[in-house]
Design a protein around this motif. Sequence first.
Motif, PDB file in Angstrom:
ATOM      1  N   SER A 186      19.125 -31.593 -41.455  1.00 38.52           N
ATOM      2  CA  SER A 186      19.710 -30.286 -41.773  1.00 38.52           C
ATOM      3  C   SER A 186      19.516 -29.382 -40.569  1.00 38.52           C
ATOM      4  N   THR A 187      20.375 -28.390 -40.471  1.00 34.42           N
ATOM      5  CA  THR A 187      20.251 -27.429 -39.378  1.00 34.42           C
ATOM      6  C   THR A 187      20.880 -26.112 -39.785  1.00 34.42           C
ATOM      7  N   GLY A 188      20.509 -25.053 -39.075  1.00 35.75           N
ATOM      8  CA  GLY A 188      20.940 -23.719 -39.450  1.00 35.75           C
ATOM      9  C   GLY A 188      22.327 -23.340 -38.999  1.00 35.75           C
ATOM     10  N   THR A 189      23.017 -24.197 -38.256  1.00 32.75           N
ATOM     11  CA  THR A 189      24.392 -23.923 -37.855  1.00 32.75           C
ATOM     12  C   THR A 189      25.282 -25.111 -38.212  1.00 32.75           C
ATOM     13  N   ARG A 190      26.552 -24.843 -38.340  1.00 35.62           N
ATOM     14  CA  ARG A 190      27.465 -25.867 -38.854  1.00 35.62           C
ATOM     15  C   ARG A 190      27.600 -27.062 -37.909  1.00 35.62           C
ATOM     16  N   TRP A 219      34.009 -38.141 -47.228  1.00 31.15           N
ATOM     17  CA  TRP A 219      35.103 -37.409 -46.604  1.00 31.15           C
ATOM     18  C   TRP A 219      34.913 -35.910 -46.816  1.00 31.15           C
ATOM     19  N   VAL A 220      34.166 -35.550 -47.846  1.00 28.60           N
ATOM     20  CA  VAL A 220      33.836 -34.147 -48.084  1.00 28.60           C
ATOM     21  C   VAL A 220      32.667 -33.729 -47.208  1.00 28.60           C
ATOM     22  N   ASP A 221      31.637 -34.541 -47.190  1.00 30.70           N
ATOM     23  CA  ASP A 221      30.430 -34.291 -46.399  1.00 30.70           C
ATOM     24  C   ASP A 221      30.721 -34.349 -44.898  1.00 30.70           C
ATOM     25  N   GLY A 222      31.549 -35.322 -44.489  1.00 30.20           N
ATOM     26  CA  GLY A 222      32.033 -35.377 -43.120  1.00 30.20           C
ATOM     27  C   GLY A 222      31.075 -35.930 -42.092  1.00 30.20           C
ATOM     28  N   ASN A 223      29.982 -36.550 -42.518  1.00 30.13           N
ATOM     29  CA  ASN A 223      29.026 -37.094 -41.541  1.00 30.13           C
ATOM     30  C   ASN A 223      28.780 -38.566 -41.849  1.00 30.13           C
ATOM     31  N   PRO A 224      29.340 -39.492 -41.061  1.00 23.73           N
ATOM     32  CA  PRO A 224      29.156 -40.916 -41.341  1.00 23.73           C
ATOM     33  C   PRO A 224      27.786 -41.442 -40.943  1.00 23.73           C
ATOM     34  N   HIS A 249      23.003 -31.249 -43.889  1.00 24.41           N
ATOM     35  CA  HIS A 249      23.259 -30.010 -44.628  1.00 24.41           C
ATOM     36  C   HIS A 249      23.182 -28.822 -43.698  1.00 24.41           C
ATOM     37  N   HIS A 250      24.121 -27.903 -43.852  1.00 27.39           N
ATOM     38  CA  HIS A 250      24.101 -26.640 -43.113  1.00 27.39           C
ATOM     39  C   HIS A 250      23.246 -25.666 -43.913  1.00 27.39           C
ATOM     40  N   GLY A 295      16.597 -23.519 -48.453  1.00 30.13           N
ATOM     41  CA  GLY A 295      15.757 -24.518 -49.105  1.00 30.13           C
ATOM     42  C   GLY A 295      16.454 -25.220 -50.248  1.00 30.13           C
ATOM     43  N   SER A 296      17.598 -24.706 -50.655  1.00 33.16           N
ATOM     44  CA  SER A 296      18.395 -25.366 -51.690  1.00 33.16           C
ATOM     45  C   SER A 296      19.562 -26.084 -51.023  1.00 33.16           C
ATOM     46  N   ILE A 297      20.159 -27.015 -51.743  1.00 35.26           N
ATOM     47  CA  ILE A 297      21.315 -27.747 -51.222  1.00 35.26           C
ATOM     48  C   ILE A 297      22.453 -27.683 -52.229  1.00 35.26           C
TER      49      ILE A 297
END
Length: 207
Positions: A121-125, A158-163, A168-169, A177-179
Motif C-alpha cells: 500500500s502507499t499514500g499516492t495512486r 481488472w478493477v484492482d489493476g495490479n497483476p 491499496h491507495h 488504515g481501512s481498505i
Amino acid sequence: MSNLVNLAVIYYSATGTGTAIANEIAGAAESAGAAVRVRKAAELAPQAAIDSNPHWAAHHAATADVPTPSPEDLTWADAVVFGSPTRFGNIAAQLKQFFDTLSPLFQAGALADKVYSGFTSTGTRHGGHESTLLAMYNSIHHFGGIIVPPGYTDPVKWVDGNPYGTSHHAVLGPDLGSIDEDTRNAARHQAERVVRIARALKQGSPA
C-alpha cells in the motif's frame, strides 16, 4: 499426503492498511482450507517517531499482541504472502530486516520450492505499488521460490489493476488504515489462488 496448506502471512504496517490486507488474506485462505499464521515484522523506528504520528501510534499499540515472524514460520509454511508499505518504491526496513535474518535457511535451501506472493500500500495512486512488489520479489528469486502473482486471472483484478499483487491507495484522513471493497476482493482472490496452487504443488497434481 495431506491437502492442508500451511500459509504464513508476514507483513509490516505502520498505520494499519497492511494489517487490514493481511487479515483479509488470512480469512480468505482459512476459508479455502489453509492453516494460517499472521506475523507482523518488528518495529524498528524510535518511539519518538511513532508518537509523532497519531495513526502510527494508535496502530502500534493496537497490534502489540501480533506475533513477530521467526525463521521457523517459513520452515512451517508451504506458502508465504509478504506485505509491506512502499518506502521510496521499495519495501519497508522492518520487513527487509526480517529478510536479512533468513541467510541460514537460504543457505540450507529451506526457502526454495515454496509459493510466495506479496501485497503493498502507499499514500499516492502511482507511488510505487508495482516497484515495491517487484523489489520484494527480487529476494524470492534468490530463495528459489515460486512466485504466484494474482495476474489478471479474475475480473476483480481488472478493477484492482495490479497483476503483481494486491495494492491499496491509502488516503490520509479518518479512514486511514481501512481498505475498500475493491482491495478486499483483490486480497481474497490472491489468497485463494496462492492456496490452490500451493495445494496442487504439495499434492503433485495439476493446479
